[in-house]
Design a protein around this motif. Structure first.
Motif, PDB file in Angstrom:
ATOM      1  N   THR A  87       0.823  -1.213   0.000  1.00  0.00           N
ATOM      2  CA  THR A  87       0.000   0.000   0.000  1.00  0.00           C
ATOM      3  C   THR A  87       0.855   1.260   0.000  1.00  0.00           C
ATOM      4  OG1 THR A  87      -0.190  -0.197   2.409  1.00  0.00           O
ATOM      5  CG2 THR A  87      -2.032  -1.017   1.089  1.00  0.00           C
ATOM      6  N   ASP A  88       2.033   1.209   0.615  1.00  0.00           N
ATOM      7  CA  ASP A  88       2.945   2.362   0.585  1.00  0.00           C
ATOM      8  C   ASP A  88       3.417   2.614  -0.842  1.00  0.00           C
ATOM      9  OD1 ASP A  88       2.758   2.531   3.378  1.00  0.00           O
ATOM     10  OD2 ASP A  88       4.496   1.228   3.660  1.00  0.00           O
ATOM     11  N   ILE A  89       3.750   1.544  -1.543  1.00  0.00           N
ATOM     12  CA  ILE A  89       4.174   1.659  -2.933  1.00  0.00           C
ATOM     13  C   ILE A  89       3.021   2.211  -3.769  1.00  0.00           C
ATOM     14  CG2 ILE A  89       4.921   0.367  -4.967  1.00  0.00           C
ATOM     15  CD1 ILE A  89       6.224  -1.651  -2.978  1.00  0.00           C
ATOM     16  N   LEU A  90       1.842   1.680  -3.550  1.00  0.00           N
ATOM     17  CA  LEU A  90       0.665   2.098  -4.309  1.00  0.00           C
ATOM     18  C   LEU A  90       0.383   3.590  -4.125  1.00  0.00           C
ATOM     19  CD1 LEU A  90      -1.757   1.017  -6.027  1.00  0.00           C
ATOM     20  CD2 LEU A  90      -3.009   0.977  -3.885  1.00  0.00           C
ATOM     21  N   GLU A  94       1.162  -7.911  -2.709  1.00  0.00           N
ATOM     22  CA  GLU A  94       0.379  -6.882  -2.026  1.00  0.00           C
ATOM     23  C   GLU A  94      -0.021  -5.776  -2.996  1.00  0.00           C
ATOM     24  OE1 GLU A  94       2.648  -5.448   1.267  1.00  0.00           O
ATOM     25  OE2 GLU A  94       2.244  -7.192   2.512  1.00  0.00           O
ATOM     26  N   LEU A  95       0.934  -5.337  -3.823  1.00  0.00           N
ATOM     27  CA  LEU A  95       0.653  -4.272  -4.779  1.00  0.00           C
ATOM     28  C   LEU A  95      -0.412  -4.708  -5.782  1.00  0.00           C
ATOM     29  CD1 LEU A  95       1.250  -1.465  -5.884  1.00  0.00           C
ATOM     30  CD2 LEU A  95       3.134  -2.456  -7.194  1.00  0.00           C
ATOM     31  N   GLU A  96      -0.303  -5.927  -6.287  1.00  0.00           N
ATOM     32  CA  GLU A  96      -1.301  -6.442  -7.230  1.00  0.00           C
ATOM     33  C   GLU A  96      -2.685  -6.524  -6.586  1.00  0.00           C
ATOM     34  OE1 GLU A  96      -0.076 -10.167  -8.883  1.00  0.00           O
ATOM     35  OE2 GLU A  96       1.487  -9.241 -10.115  1.00  0.00           O
ATOM     36  N   LEU A  97      -2.764  -7.030  -5.366  1.00  0.00           N
ATOM     37  CA  LEU A  97      -4.044  -7.127  -4.664  1.00  0.00           C
ATOM     38  C   LEU A  97      -4.649  -5.741  -4.453  1.00  0.00           C
ATOM     39  CD1 LEU A  97      -6.193  -8.733  -3.071  1.00  0.00           C
ATOM     40  CD2 LEU A  97      -4.755  -8.386  -1.058  1.00  0.00           C
ATOM     41  N   ASP A  98      -3.835  -4.794  -4.007  1.00  0.00           N
ATOM     42  CA  ASP A  98      -4.321  -3.432  -3.767  1.00  0.00           C
ATOM     43  C   ASP A  98      -4.823  -2.785  -5.053  1.00  0.00           C
ATOM     44  OD1 ASP A  98      -3.591  -3.784  -1.115  1.00  0.00           O
ATOM     45  OD2 ASP A  98      -1.619  -2.864  -1.415  1.00  0.00           O
ATOM     46  N   MET A  99      -4.127  -3.028  -6.160  1.00  0.00           N
ATOM     47  CA  MET A  99      -4.570  -2.480  -7.446  1.00  0.00           C
ATOM     48  C   MET A  99      -5.895  -3.109  -7.868  1.00  0.00           C
ATOM     49  SD  MET A  99      -0.977  -2.090  -9.520  1.00  0.00           S
ATOM     50  CE  MET A  99      -1.814  -1.757 -11.065  1.00  0.00           C
TER      51      MET A  99
END
Length: 117
Positions: free
Chosen positions: A25-28, A66-71
């Protein structure tokens, strides 16, 4: 980044976010706000020191997942679809973290006086 766009400076340089990035989520959030890249040094160093190369691979895999899920939760199909509308920044306007620790813990240095002073 919106300020850079208003001043037509967004094409002159790229913004990279580094420090405090621990989760997907921080990356997102950084990518949504216009960052071209994100530094993830500490999680990688911790995984390297504890588990070696396999730990680094696992850490990167976790962040990627995590990034894929958040997207997916946002409905974004690719990085290019991320934009500031996905992040609520209303409470950040005018906020800053005051440096109260410095004034409470550190005492000023006494400078050395030379003979001719």
């Amino acid at each position: 980044m919106p300020i850079l766009k208003r001043k037509n400076l967004d094409k002159n340089f790229d913004v990279f976010v580094d420090g405090g990035v621990r989760r997907g989520t921080d990356i997102l959030k950084a990518l949504c706000l216009g960052a071209k890249g994100v530094g993830i040094g500490r999680p990688i160093l911790y995984s390297l020191s504890g588990y070696g190369e396999e730990g680094v691979r696992k850490a990167i895999h976790i962040l990627k997942d995590e990034l894929e899920l958040d997207m997916r939760l946002l409905g974004a199909k690719n990085i290019g679809e991320l934009n500031p509308n996905f992040v609520d920044t209303r409470n950040l306007i005018g906020r800053y973290a005051p440096d109260s620790l410095y004034g409470q813990v550190y005492t000023p240095l006494d400078f050395v006086k030379f003979k001719n002073e």
